[in-house]
Design a protein around this motif. Structure first.
Motif, PDB file in Angstrom:
ATOM      1  N   ALA A  64       0.838  -1.208   0.000  1.00 56.47           N
ATOM      2  CA  ALA A  64       0.000   0.000   0.000  1.00 56.47           C
ATOM      3  C   ALA A  64       0.869   1.252   0.000  1.00 56.47           C
ATOM      4  O   ALA A  64       0.556   2.239  -0.673  1.00 56.47           O
ATOM      5  CB  ALA A  64      -0.934  -0.010   1.207  1.00 56.47           C
ATOM      6  N   LEU A  65       1.982   1.209   0.731  1.00 56.21           N
ATOM      7  CA  LEU A  65       2.909   2.343   0.756  1.00 56.21           C
ATOM      8  C   LEU A  65       3.545   2.535  -0.624  1.00 56.21           C
ATOM      9  O   LEU A  65       3.657   3.668  -1.100  1.00 56.21           O
ATOM     10  CB  LEU A  65       3.985   2.109   1.828  1.00 56.21           C
ATOM     11  N   ALA A  66       3.914   1.442  -1.264  1.00 57.18           N
ATOM     12  CA  ALA A  66       4.507   1.528  -2.604  1.00 57.18           C
ATOM     13  C   ALA A  66       3.541   2.191  -3.590  1.00 57.18           C
ATOM     14  O   ALA A  66       3.972   2.945  -4.468  1.00 57.18           O
ATOM     15  CB  ALA A  66       4.893   0.131  -3.095  1.00 57.18           C
ATOM     16  N   ASP A  67       2.261   1.943  -3.425  1.00 56.49           N
ATOM     17  CA  ASP A  67       1.260   2.523  -4.322  1.00 56.49           C
ATOM     18  C   ASP A  67       1.083   4.029  -4.133  1.00 56.49           C
ATOM     19  O   ASP A  67       0.395   4.664  -4.924  1.00 56.49           O
ATOM     20  CB  ASP A  67      -0.087   1.823  -4.136  1.00 56.49           C
ATOM     21  N   CYS A  68       1.720   4.595  -3.119  1.00 57.01           N
ATOM     22  CA  CYS A  68       1.568   6.026  -2.818  1.00 57.01           C
ATOM     23  C   CYS A  68       2.640   6.898  -3.466  1.00 57.01           C
ATOM     24  O   CYS A  68       2.670   8.107  -3.223  1.00 57.01           O
ATOM     25  CB  CYS A  68       1.596   6.245  -1.309  1.00 57.01           C
ATOM     26  N   ILE A  74      11.181   1.410  -5.872  1.00 57.87           N
ATOM     27  CA  ILE A  74      12.168   1.551  -4.792  1.00 57.87           C
ATOM     28  C   ILE A  74      11.584   1.004  -3.498  1.00 57.87           C
ATOM     29  O   ILE A  74      12.236   0.245  -2.772  1.00 57.87           O
ATOM     30  CB  ILE A  74      12.613   3.017  -4.630  1.00 57.87           C
ATOM     31  N   VAL A  75      10.344   1.372  -3.200  1.00 53.86           N
ATOM     32  CA  VAL A  75       9.692   0.879  -1.986  1.00 53.86           C
ATOM     33  C   VAL A  75       9.578  -0.635  -2.040  1.00 53.86           C
ATOM     34  O   VAL A  75       9.900  -1.330  -1.066  1.00 53.86           O
ATOM     35  CB  VAL A  75       8.309   1.544  -1.797  1.00 53.86           C
ATOM     36  N   ARG A  76       9.134  -1.170  -3.161  1.00 55.19           N
ATOM     37  CA  ARG A  76       8.968  -2.626  -3.289  1.00 55.19           C
ATOM     38  C   ARG A  76      10.288  -3.368  -3.129  1.00 55.19           C
ATOM     39  O   ARG A  76      10.330  -4.477  -2.618  1.00 55.19           O
ATOM     40  CB  ARG A  76       8.326  -2.976  -4.631  1.00 55.19           C
ATOM     41  N   ILE A 125       6.767  11.098  -1.831  1.00 63.23           N
ATOM     42  CA  ILE A 125       5.689  10.327  -1.205  1.00 63.23           C
ATOM     43  C   ILE A 125       4.861  11.162  -0.224  1.00 63.23           C
ATOM     44  O   ILE A 125       3.731  10.828   0.088  1.00 63.23           O
ATOM     45  CB  ILE A 125       6.255   9.058  -0.540  1.00 63.23           C
ATOM     46  N   VAL A 126       5.408  12.273   0.242  1.00 64.42           N
ATOM     47  CA  VAL A 126       4.680  13.107   1.216  1.00 64.42           C
ATOM     48  C   VAL A 126       3.696  14.064   0.537  1.00 64.42           C
ATOM     49  O   VAL A 126       2.927  14.735   1.228  1.00 64.42           O
ATOM     50  CB  VAL A 126       5.637  13.911   2.129  1.00 64.42           C
ATOM     51  N   ASN A 127       3.702  14.117  -0.781  1.00 66.38           N
ATOM     52  CA  ASN A 127       2.850  15.080  -1.479  1.00 66.38           C
ATOM     53  C   ASN A 127       1.364  14.852  -1.253  1.00 66.38           C
ATOM     54  O   ASN A 127       0.580  15.801  -1.281  1.00 66.38           O
ATOM     55  CB  ASN A 127       3.157  15.091  -2.975  1.00 66.38           C
ATOM     56  N   ASP A 128       0.962  13.614  -1.069  1.00 66.39           N
ATOM     57  CA  ASP A 128      -0.436  13.302  -0.793  1.00 66.39           C
ATOM     58  C   ASP A 128      -0.506  12.694   0.606  1.00 66.39           C
ATOM     59  O   ASP A 128      -0.545  11.480   0.774  1.00 66.39           O
ATOM     60  CB  ASP A 128      -0.993  12.348  -1.848  1.00 66.39           C
ATOM     61  N   LEU A 133      -0.897   8.487   4.582  1.00 65.05           N
ATOM     62  CA  LEU A 133      -1.200   8.171   5.989  1.00 65.05           C
ATOM     63  C   LEU A 133      -2.306   7.118   6.080  1.00 65.05           C
ATOM     64  O   LEU A 133      -2.271   6.252   6.964  1.00 65.05           O
ATOM     65  CB  LEU A 133      -1.556   9.431   6.763  1.00 65.05           C
ATOM     66  N   LYS A 134      -3.260   7.163   5.165  1.00 63.57           N
ATOM     67  CA  LYS A 134      -4.305   6.131   5.146  1.00 63.57           C
ATOM     68  C   LYS A 134      -3.695   4.760   4.856  1.00 63.57           C
ATOM     69  O   LYS A 134      -4.047   3.762   5.489  1.00 63.57           O
ATOM     70  CB  LYS A 134      -5.372   6.477   4.108  1.00 63.57           C
ATOM     71  N   ALA A 135      -2.754   4.705   3.907  1.00 62.61           N
ATOM     72  CA  ALA A 135      -2.091   3.441   3.580  1.00 62.61           C
ATOM     73  C   ALA A 135      -1.319   2.894   4.781  1.00 62.61           C
ATOM     74  O   ALA A 135      -1.175   1.681   4.939  1.00 62.61           O
ATOM     75  CB  ALA A 135      -1.150   3.635   2.394  1.00 62.61           C
TER      76      ALA A 135
END
Length: 174
Positions: A64-68, A74-76, A125-128, A133-135
């Motif tokens: 879910a974090l990777a999708d943000c 990189i996250v994956r 990643i902080v732009n949204d 935070l929901k993820a």
């Protein structure tokens, strides 16, 4: 001073952003050491408003974090993602607290480098805030995400270049 003889300066000048990692996990001990380094960053009034959330590869929130972020690869690929947040009720000055969070992230990056690990500071990643935070299953009224540090064993050599110092000086000094 010979900067190669000073371990702190050597670490600062040799650290690079690493975006590709091996599949090897990062030990809990190393993650705790990196978090400790972040904990010791300076903050205005020593308020230490940062909070940490570690998302490892086996955490269901990892995908879910990777999708943000547009840097999902990189996250994956990271063994762990270190989320650096500010707890809103612990803040006293937005500017100073954001600067402190930056110092916290830099300490963590240097600690990862000192441990032979690779890391990169993900800022986009902080732009949204709301979606990210929901993820992470965190409340937007409680936290503000400052950065995510993707962490792992490096599978690349980092490269970088810098502008000449003269280009960065507003004016010369004596």
């Amino acid at each position: 001073m010979n900067t190669h003889e000073n371990p702190t300066l050597q670490a600062i000048f040799s650290r690079r952003s690493i975006r590709t990692f091996t599949d090897a996990p990062v030990s809990r001990e190393h993650i705790l050491t990196i978090l400790e380094a972040g904990r010791w960053a300076p903050s205005g009034l020593n308020n230490q408003p940062w909070r940490f959330l570690v998302i490892t590869r086996d955490d269901p929130r990892h995908e879910a974090l990777a999708d943000c972020t547009k840097y999902s690869h990189i996250v994956r690929g990271a063994s762990a993602c270190l989320c650096i947040l500010l707890e809103k009720k612990a803040m006293y000055s937005a500017m100073k607290d954001h600067q402190g969070a930056g110092a916290c992230v830099q300490n963590m990056l240097l600690a990862a480098h000192a441990l032979g690990l690779g890391a990169v500071w993900l800022g986009q990643i902080v732009n949204d805030q709301a979606s990210t935070l929901k993820a992470l299953d965190l409340n937007t009224e409680t936290y503000e995400l400052q950065a995510v540090v993707a962490l792992g064993h490096p599978d690349q050599n980092g490269t970088s270049n810098r502008k000449e110092l003269a280009e960065l000086l507003v004016e010369d000094f004596v």
